[in-house]
Design a protein around this motif. Sequence first.
Motif: not given
Length: 425
Positions: A60-65, A74-75, A83-85, A91-92
């Motif tokens: 998938p092109v999405l993933g959880k934060r 993330w860091s 930005p996350p949705m 938040e993805v």
Amino acid sequence: MNTAHDHRRLGRELGLFDTDPLIGAGLPYWLPDGAVVRHALEEYVREAERAAGYRHVYSPVLGKRELYELSGHWSHYSDDMFPPMRLGAEEVVLRPGLCPHHALIYRSRSRSYRELPLRIAELGGMYRSEPSGALGGLTRVRAIQLNDAHVFCTLEQAAGEARAALDLIRRAYADLGIRAARYRLSLPGGNGGSGADRGGKYVADPELWRRATALLREVLDGSGLPYEAAEGEAAFYGPKIDVQITDPAGREATLSTVQIDFHQPERFGLHYVGADGAKHRPVMVHRSVVGSVERAVAHLVEEHGGAFPAWLAPVQLVVLPVAGAQADRAEEVVRQARARGLRAELAGPEQGSLAARIRAARLVPYQAVLGRREAGGGLVAVRLRDGRRPGAVPVAELLRRIGERVAARGTGLWDTGPVPGGRGA
């Protein structure tokens, strides 16, 4: 290269891609001819990877934060991410790379040393929040189709896998008719390339950087390729070999990469069971043969001026009847060509004089002119894009030759041998 070959101008003139403000900056769409080039390039890469022992996946092109917090993106990389949705309590995030998903695929079940090296490849979407001032044509975009792969292997296999990836890149460049401007060993900035930078851009693990850098130097030195070390150009998790290209204005960009990563296997808790029955940590080799499809096509447009190698060309054969009396025969030749899997088009007299039609098809690798004499004898008069004229050739022989050249990939248009049953080869 000629500055007139700027892909932003030529790509639109040739009907390869375009943009619309309602879609947004850095989000080009592909027109039919551009989609043909993209598809041919993607199929070439998939076939080359399959032959090299890679297995293809989709993710998938999405993933959880939390996924990107675990991977370190993330860091170290969040400034380049969208930005996350929020979805309910979660938040993805649109992924900035494919490696976290492939790490999860690896750890989805237990692994034995007998399975290694495990080569996972994907042509997948990723998204980067590029500033508007950096966007341009296909070279810098926000929605990227990446030719990506990750090899999970033992420490002893890592250099060999990186070397094999570099060989795959060099063979692809030969088939695509492009060349590397230079090879770069990209290292972290700060403290002599140890990774201990003050800005937090890189993983702070000097031993990790030392081991990975030593392996990549071994690969480059063993390849005999000249290369330059550059600090401040590494990925946040490890050093990399960058294959650099230049555009008509002399601007340099990275197209292909080979990276060695000790960081993410540690973060994701990856392991395999060795011959001793104990758990061991694999090494993760990241590699991309042609980088992003967008940047690769942009460079191909500029390198070839739209005159793509025959296997990549949107139209491979154009059939030109001299007069309306040969139109039916010309349509039959087109049908036969398409039945063989070739991309063929008819350019009839209603489109202008024969000379005008030949000029309009100047970027098509093969032109088949069909006059009264050729139509009566089952022949076509062949013209090659490079100016050669092999002469009158039986239709079946022409289609066979084109099919063989397309299947062989590479940049050649015509061999020098005689044409059975033909004249003037």
